[in-house]
Design a protein around this motif. Structure first.
Motif, PDB file in Angstrom:
ATOM      1  N   ARG A 108       0.858  -1.179   0.000  1.00  6.72           N
ATOM      2  CA  ARG A 108       0.000   0.000   0.000  1.00  6.72           C
ATOM      3  C   ARG A 108       0.895   1.230   0.000  1.00  6.72           C
ATOM      4  O   ARG A 108       2.088   1.138   0.309  1.00  6.72           O
ATOM      5  CB  ARG A 108      -0.940   0.009   1.206  1.00  6.72           C
ATOM      6  CG  ARG A 108      -0.262  -0.006   2.555  1.00  6.72           C
ATOM      7  CD  ARG A 108      -1.261   0.232   3.674  1.00  6.72           C
ATOM      8  NE  ARG A 108      -0.606   0.078   4.960  1.00  6.72           N
ATOM      9  CZ  ARG A 108      -0.731  -0.988   5.748  1.00  6.72           C
ATOM     10  NH1 ARG A 108      -1.493  -1.993   5.360  1.00  6.72           N
ATOM     11  NH2 ARG A 108      -0.092  -1.055   6.899  1.00  6.72           N
ATOM     12  N   PRO A 109       0.345   2.397  -0.316  1.00  8.87           N
ATOM     13  CA  PRO A 109       1.160   3.609  -0.310  1.00  8.87           C
ATOM     14  C   PRO A 109       1.810   3.819   1.051  1.00  8.87           C
ATOM     15  O   PRO A 109       1.213   3.571   2.095  1.00  8.87           O
ATOM     16  CB  PRO A 109       0.144   4.719  -0.618  1.00  8.87           C
ATOM     17  CG  PRO A 109      -0.936   4.032  -1.379  1.00  8.87           C
ATOM     18  CD  PRO A 109      -1.031   2.658  -0.792  1.00  8.87           C
ATOM     19  N   ASP A 114      -1.183   2.547 -10.131  1.00  8.24           N
ATOM     20  CA  ASP A 114      -2.520   3.097  -9.937  1.00  8.24           C
ATOM     21  C   ASP A 114      -3.523   1.990  -9.618  1.00  8.24           C
ATOM     22  O   ASP A 114      -4.397   2.152  -8.746  1.00  8.24           O
ATOM     23  CB  ASP A 114      -2.945   3.845 -11.200  1.00  8.24           C
ATOM     24  CG  ASP A 114      -4.407   4.248 -11.190  1.00  8.24           C
ATOM     25  OD1 ASP A 114      -4.777   5.125 -10.392  1.00  8.24           O
ATOM     26  OD2 ASP A 114      -5.188   3.669 -11.984  1.00  8.24           O
ATOM     27  N   TRP A 167      -3.018   0.847  -5.960  1.00 15.08           N
ATOM     28  CA  TRP A 167      -3.339   1.918  -5.009  1.00 15.08           C
ATOM     29  C   TRP A 167      -4.843   2.149  -4.933  1.00 15.08           C
ATOM     30  O   TRP A 167      -5.377   2.414  -3.859  1.00 15.08           O
ATOM     31  CB  TRP A 167      -2.606   3.196  -5.398  1.00 15.08           C
ATOM     32  CG  TRP A 167      -1.154   3.175  -5.035  1.00 15.08           C
ATOM     33  CD1 TRP A 167      -0.471   2.169  -4.414  1.00 15.08           C
ATOM     34  CD2 TRP A 167      -0.199   4.216  -5.259  1.00 15.08           C
ATOM     35  NE1 TRP A 167       0.858   2.507  -4.250  1.00 15.08           N
ATOM     36  CE2 TRP A 167       1.047   3.760  -4.764  1.00 15.08           C
ATOM     37  CE3 TRP A 167      -0.262   5.471  -5.851  1.00 15.08           C
ATOM     38  CZ2 TRP A 167       2.205   4.534  -4.821  1.00 15.08           C
ATOM     39  CZ3 TRP A 167       0.893   6.244  -5.917  1.00 15.08           C
ATOM     40  CH2 TRP A 167       2.110   5.786  -5.399  1.00 15.08           C
ATOM     41  N   ARG A 168      -5.529   2.061  -6.059  1.00 11.22           N
ATOM     42  CA  ARG A 168      -6.992   2.218  -6.027  1.00 11.22           C
ATOM     43  C   ARG A 168      -7.635   1.119  -5.198  1.00 11.22           C
ATOM     44  O   ARG A 168      -8.550   1.379  -4.399  1.00 11.22           O
ATOM     45  CB  ARG A 168      -7.548   2.201  -7.451  1.00 11.22           C
ATOM     46  CG  ARG A 168      -7.340   3.501  -8.219  1.00 11.22           C
ATOM     47  CD  ARG A 168      -8.096   3.506  -9.532  1.00 11.22           C
ATOM     48  NE  ARG A 168      -7.503   2.641 -10.527  1.00 11.22           N
ATOM     49  CZ  ARG A 168      -8.062   1.540 -11.009  1.00 11.22           C
ATOM     50  NH1 ARG A 168      -9.250   1.156 -10.569  1.00 11.22           N
ATOM     51  NH2 ARG A 168      -7.463   0.822 -11.950  1.00 11.22           N
ATOM     52  N   LYS A 207      -7.075   1.717  -1.489  1.00 15.54           N
ATOM     53  CA  LYS A 207      -7.980   2.752  -0.968  1.00 15.54           C
ATOM     54  C   LYS A 207      -9.384   2.203  -0.715  1.00 15.54           C
ATOM     55  O   LYS A 207     -10.089   2.681   0.179  1.00 15.54           O
ATOM     56  CB  LYS A 207      -8.068   3.918  -1.964  1.00 15.54           C
ATOM     57  CG  LYS A 207      -6.852   4.810  -1.994  1.00 15.54           C
ATOM     58  CD  LYS A 207      -7.052   5.925  -3.008  1.00 15.54           C
ATOM     59  CE  LYS A 207      -5.832   6.817  -3.102  1.00 15.54           C
ATOM     60  NZ  LYS A 207      -5.998   7.880  -4.127  1.00 15.54           N
ATOM     61  N   ARG A 260      -3.491  11.603  -9.772  1.00 18.08           N
ATOM     62  CA  ARG A 260      -4.515  10.664  -9.308  1.00 18.08           C
ATOM     63  C   ARG A 260      -4.370  10.309  -7.829  1.00 18.08           C
ATOM     64  O   ARG A 260      -5.358   9.987  -7.166  1.00 18.08           O
ATOM     65  CB  ARG A 260      -4.464   9.391 -10.158  1.00 18.08           C
ATOM     66  CG  ARG A 260      -4.866   9.630 -11.604  1.00 18.08           C
ATOM     67  CD  ARG A 260      -4.746   8.365 -12.421  1.00 18.08           C
ATOM     68  NE  ARG A 260      -5.665   7.316 -12.000  1.00 18.08           N
ATOM     69  CZ  ARG A 260      -6.924   7.196 -12.420  1.00 18.08           C
ATOM     70  NH1 ARG A 260      -7.429   8.105 -13.255  1.00 18.08           N
ATOM     71  NH2 ARG A 260      -7.678   6.198 -12.016  1.00 18.08           N
ATOM     72  N   HIS A 261      -3.145  10.344  -7.332  1.00 17.59           N
ATOM     73  CA  HIS A 261      -2.891   9.946  -5.943  1.00 17.59           C
ATOM     74  C   HIS A 261      -1.940  10.955  -5.286  1.00 17.59           C
ATOM     75  O   HIS A 261      -0.820  10.608  -4.910  1.00 17.59           O
ATOM     76  CB  HIS A 261      -2.274   8.548  -5.894  1.00 17.59           C
ATOM     77  CG  HIS A 261      -3.064   7.505  -6.610  1.00 17.59           C
ATOM     78  ND1 HIS A 261      -4.122   6.833  -6.028  1.00 17.59           N
ATOM     79  CD2 HIS A 261      -2.968   7.017  -7.876  1.00 17.59           C
ATOM     80  CE1 HIS A 261      -4.627   5.977  -6.892  1.00 17.59           C
ATOM     81  NE2 HIS A 261      -3.956   6.073  -8.031  1.00 17.59           N
ATOM     82  N   GLU A 298      -1.689  12.210  -2.447  1.00 13.84           N
ATOM     83  CA  GLU A 298      -1.286  11.945  -1.075  1.00 13.84           C
ATOM     84  C   GLU A 298      -0.297  10.774  -0.971  1.00 13.84           C
ATOM     85  O   GLU A 298       0.224  10.494   0.108  1.00 13.84           O
ATOM     86  CB  GLU A 298      -2.520  11.633  -0.225  1.00 13.84           C
ATOM     87  CG  GLU A 298      -3.151  10.273  -0.461  1.00 13.84           C
ATOM     88  CD  GLU A 298      -3.899  10.133  -1.788  1.00 13.84           C
ATOM     89  OE1 GLU A 298      -4.337   9.009  -2.095  1.00 13.84           O
ATOM     90  OE2 GLU A 298      -4.063  11.132  -2.509  1.00 13.84           O
ATOM     91  N   SER A 299      -0.011  10.097  -2.077  1.00 13.57           N
ATOM     92  CA  SER A 299       0.779   8.866  -2.019  1.00 13.57           C
ATOM     93  C   SER A 299       2.078   8.906  -2.801  1.00 13.57           C
ATOM     94  O   SER A 299       2.876   7.983  -2.699  1.00 13.57           O
ATOM     95  CB  SER A 299      -0.062   7.694  -2.548  1.00 13.57           C
ATOM     96  OG  SER A 299      -1.276   7.569  -1.844  1.00 13.57           O
TER      97      SER A 299
END
Length: 470
Positions: free
Chosen positions: A227-228, A262, A265-266, A269, A310-311, A313-314
């Motif tokens: 995960r991030p 991506d 990570w999606r 989340k 798209r991310h 914060e990561s």
């Protein structure tokens, strides 16, 4: 995702190599990010041997918490096998008939195989290879890129699980069965193997020997939750096994780089777990020429700005706490007072952390361990910024700053020496150090290219927010 009992009876987890036990096993230090977990005497008793078997609701939730925090990993050999007939292989390919033939031979007749030809110049060659091995084929009239090609194959999948495999891969017989075992955990959506160099090849260039030791695709020998901001924060799309009903329509097809990051990570989340399982090895044909290798490294970097959109914060290239930033800056200015000031920052941080560890029997010792780990992480990340992500700016400023030049030289030698000792490559230290820097320069150039093209430096800005899990 709302099961009252998330893990099945008989599921076993084991504390991983990063976890330290203190206070007779009642205090656990580890995870990603690093945290301190306090167990009840009963909980500590369940983990006396470092493993925990799910037998009831209470042990199921404790095991789930240990997995989610990154403190424990599943004992994969104890998980039940899954019928290989429940798996469909999706293989995107473009003008690679020989590697495709090698991959399909390694799969054999172990499941349904869908080959997606992404508008090859010689699609008949792909068709012939697929027919030779009994694989289904989809011929795309226009090139969609690897993400779009995978999605076309995914739309034909009817089995519970799907394996996305790049054509330049070879699958040993035990790789897929090992990864499939992880789906005993109902929260697992994707499993990724360890990607190593192709065995039995005659090519022995210094680039391939460097890649065998320190490939961007090889994420190490320890299992992890992905995960991030975790120790393993991403996995490559080289080979991924997924739960078909968890991944929706699949990959984003609007980009040619970063679609695999991506993708995971999606899912992370959304509350799913992604597992990295290094006991499942797949072999990948590394680039052997310097030009191809550097181009691929730069290509990896070009996905950074798209991922930042798209991310946001990561994507930070470094995650530094305020005290870690202060310590790094104190050392970076290279004054007589730099080391004394760094010692003061270290001591003040350890004292602050120890006050938060009132439940520990040895709060000072534990705080010193946590602070030392944090300081090492801060210095390592600062070194990466200098040599990898920020090198174009460093190259401009360094001629005007003797201190910056000293910092760069020291960072180069320390990084090269420690990585050489850690990986023990079949390559002398000089060429290893050269390859290490070329790796950083190419990736950093790709990041900067994407940043300038998108007119955003978000992918180059460290995250300096405080995060305390103590």
């Amino acid at each position: 995702m709302t099961e009252d009992w998330p893990l099945p009876e008989g599921f076993i987890v084991s504390l991983n190599h990063r976890t330290r036990r203190r206070d007779g096993g009642r205090t656990l230090i580890g995870g990603a990010p690093t945290r301190v977990l306090y167990l009840s005497p009963a909980g500590a008793g369940l983990l006396r041997e470092g493993t925990l078997r799910v037998t009831d609701r209470e042990t199921a939730f404790l095991a789930d918490r240990l997995l989610e925090s990154g403190i424990a990993d599943p004992v994969v050999g104890a998980l039940p096998e899954i019928d290989p007939a429940d798996l469909t292989y999706v293989i995107p390919v473009r003008d690679r008939p020989e590697p495709l033939n090698r991959l399909l031979a390694s799969i054999g007749r172990r499941g349904r195989v869908i080959v997606v030809d992404d508008a090859s110049r010689d699609a008949e060659a792909t068709r012939a290879v697929a027919a030779r091995h009994g694989a289904e084929i989809i011929l795309l009239p226009h090139n969609l890129g690897v993400g779009g090609a995978r999605n076309e194959g995914l739309s034909r999948v009817t089995t519970p699980y799907v394996a996305f495999v790049d054509s330049d891969v070879v699958l040993p017989p035990d790789a897929m069965p090992t990864m499939l075992r992880h789906f005993a955990d109902p929260r697992v959506a994707v499993v990724a193997p360890r990607v190593v160099g192709l065995t039995g090849t005659a090519s022995g260039t210094w680039i391939t020997r460097y890649e065998d030791a320190l490939s961007s695709l090889d994420l190490g020998r320890h299992p992890a939750t992905v995960r991030p901001r975790a120790v393993v924060s991403w996995v490559s799309g080289t080979t991924l096994v997924a739960r078909a009903n968890a991944i929706g329509a699949g990959f984003t097809s609007t980009t040619r780089a970063g679609e695999d990051v991506d993708f995971v990570w999606r899912l992370a989340k959304e509350g799913f777990r992604i597992r990295y399982e290094p006991s499942a090895l797949v072999e990948h044909e590394h680039r052997s020429s310097v030009h191809e290798w550097i181009s691929r490294k730069a290509f990896y970097g070009t996905g950074a700005s798209w991922l930042a959109q798209r991310h946001p914060e990561s994507i930070a290239p470094a995650i530094l706490s305020p005290w870690g930033t202060a310590l790094v800056l104190a050392l970076a200015v290279q004054r007589r007072w730099s080391i004394p000031l760094a010692v003061v920052i270290f001591a003040a941080t350890a004292a602050r952390i120890s006050r938060k560890l009132s439940r520990s029997e040895r709060p000072v010792v534990t705080a010193l361990e946590l602070t030392a780990s944090g300081a090492l992480a801060a210095i390592t990340q600062a070194t990466s910024l200098l040599l990898r992500h920020w090198w174009p700016v460093v190259a401009i400023v360094a001629p005007c700053s003797r201190r910056l030049r000293r910092a760069v030289v020291l960072a180069h030698f320390v990084d090269s020496a420690t990585q050489h000792l850690r990986t023990r490559p079949q390559l002398d230290p000089v060429r290893f150090a050269l390859a290490r820097r070329l790796d950083d320069l190419a990736y950093g150039a790709g990041v900067w290219f994407s940043a300038l093209r998108s007119r955003s430096l978000r992918a180059l800005i460290p995250d300096l927010r405080a995060r305390s899990k103590v």
